[in-house]
Design an enzyme around this catalytic site. Structure first.
Site, short mmCIF file in Angstrom:
data_model
loop_
_atom_site.label_atom_id
_atom_site.label_comp_id
_atom_site.label_asym_id
_atom_site.label_seq_id
_atom_site.Cartn_x
_atom_site.Cartn_y
_atom_site.Cartn_z
N CYS A 31 0.79 -1.18 -0.16
CA CYS A 31 -0.13 -0.10 -0.05
C CYS A 31 0.82 1.34 -0.02
O CYS A 31 0.28 2.31 -0.15
CB CYS A 31 -1.03 0.14 1.15
SG CYS A 31 -2.09 -1.39 1.31
N HIS A 57 -3.42 6.59 2.49
CA HIS A 57 -3.94 5.23 2.07
C HIS A 57 -5.30 5.09 2.52
O HIS A 57 -5.43 5.26 3.82
CB HIS A 57 -2.87 4.39 2.51
CG HIS A 57 -3.39 3.01 2.13
ND1 HIS A 57 -3.82 2.55 1.05
CD2 HIS A 57 -3.29 2.07 3.20
CE1 HIS A 57 -4.30 1.29 1.29
NE2 HIS A 57 -3.89 0.73 2.23
N ASN A 90 -10.33 -0.68 0.28
CA ASN A 90 -8.60 -0.65 0.14
C ASN A 90 -8.18 -1.04 -1.02
O ASN A 90 -8.32 -2.20 -1.44
CB ASN A 90 -8.22 -1.48 1.31
CG ASN A 90 -6.78 -1.26 1.28
OD1 ASN A 90 -6.08 -1.08 0.47
ND2 ASN A 90 -6.11 -1.99 2.63
#
Length: 326
Positions: free
Chosen positions: A112, A251, A281
């Protein structure tokens, strides 16, 4: 020495939507349980699209937004933990699809945090070479490595890609980075490869180990700490007060992580841009997708100060201070 600015953005998300209500029909969960613990309402899932396709579409949008030709690109970096192939790299495949014949191409794997890592690598390469323009892409096909029987992980992830074009400029642009890794805690967020024995014995089976596994409590603790450390470090380097910063683009993992970080920084939650309710996500794609969405919505104006901050598997973390130049 030249500065480096973002001159264009692009993104791609699949059309197919998986809602919380649908997930409640395949695992023991509910819309209320997912919403209150993550802030996610739905996520996009690819059907026909692979990582290369999504990365290519986001690249085409970014090139158009930057008003340049693909031949102008000197560098392509793709951040992904879900490549379609070990070789050629996703970046080389994107190069082929868009016709960027002059670009040096390679992939990076930092989960990520990958897009932030890509920005930092690209800035260093542009500043210290003859290269002038770079394409940075975060692209993920996470639905292919999610265990759809594990309610702790399958509710979190989605697919998509985001891209940004960087260019040498005389204006202020990307000013500072802060990044790092903590491999000592890497076991808290993992995804193995498909193990093969390289044998001709037809009775041998592949061991399927390529599902995301996560220790949620440890990752939550790490994320809040890493976000706080990164933002404070960037403030120290830039001498920015958070009141000067228009947006923090983090993020998009969990709304509670963002809320806790805002409290630790003594700032309002609204300073953090969030779109995880729509996309979940998307790992390395989450920050560039958000950046492109903000650019398209006209939320960013020239000279706005923004901070990007990410964290993820590895464990990894990173952030960037940017003066917007579009």
């Amino acid at each position: 020495m030249s500065n480096i600015s973002v001159i264009g953005t692009g993104s791609y998300v699949p059309n197919d939507i998986i809602t919380n209500d649908f997930l409640s029909t395949i695992v023991d969960t509910s819309d209320e349980w997912i919403r209150t613990r993550t802030g996610i309402l739905e996520r996009r899932i690819s059907k026909e699209e692979n990582t290369i396709y999504m990365a290519t579409e986001s690249a085409k949008e970014a090139i158009k937004n930057a008003n340049i030709d693909a031949n102008d690109l000197d560098l392509i970096i793709v951040a992904t933990l879900t490549p379609d192939n070990f070789m050629p790299s996703t970046a080389c495949s994107v190069q082929k699809e868009i016709g960027a014949i002059n670009a040096l191409c390679f992939d990076i794997s930092a989960a990520c945090s990958g897009f932030i890592y890509g920005l930092e690598i690209a800035c260093s390469m542009l500043k210290n070479s003859f290269r002038n323009k770079a394409l940075i892409i975060g692209a993920e096909n996470l639905s292919k490595i999610v265990d759809w029987e594990d309610r702790n992980t399958c509710v979190l992830f989605g697919d998509g890609a985001g891209a940004a074009i960087l260019s040498k400029t005389k204006e202020e642009g990307i000013l500072e980075f802060h990044s790092g890794s903590n491999g000592l805690k890497g076991e808290h967020l993992t995804c193995g490869v498909l193990k093969a024995n390289n044998t001709s014995n037809k009775n041998d089976r592949l061991e399927k180990n390529n599902f995301i596994k996560m220790n949620g409590k440890e990752i939550f603790r790490f994320a809040v700490g890493a976000m706080n450390e990164t933002i404070c470090n960037i403030q120290e380097k830039t001498k920015w007060d958070l009141n000067e910063v228009k947006y923090i683009i983090s993020h998009q993992a969990n709304s509670r992580i963002i809320e806790y970080t805002a409290k630790k920084l003594n700032t309002e939650k609204d300073k953090f841009y969030m779109n995880l309710d729509k996309y979940g996500n998307t790992s390395a794609a989450s920050i560039p997708i958000a950046l492109d969405e903000m650019n398209k919505r006209g939320l960013l104006n020239k000279q706005d100060k923004i901070i990007l901050v990410g964290f993820g598997g590895g464990l990894t973390f990173g952030g960037a201070a940017i003066v917007w130049s579009i």
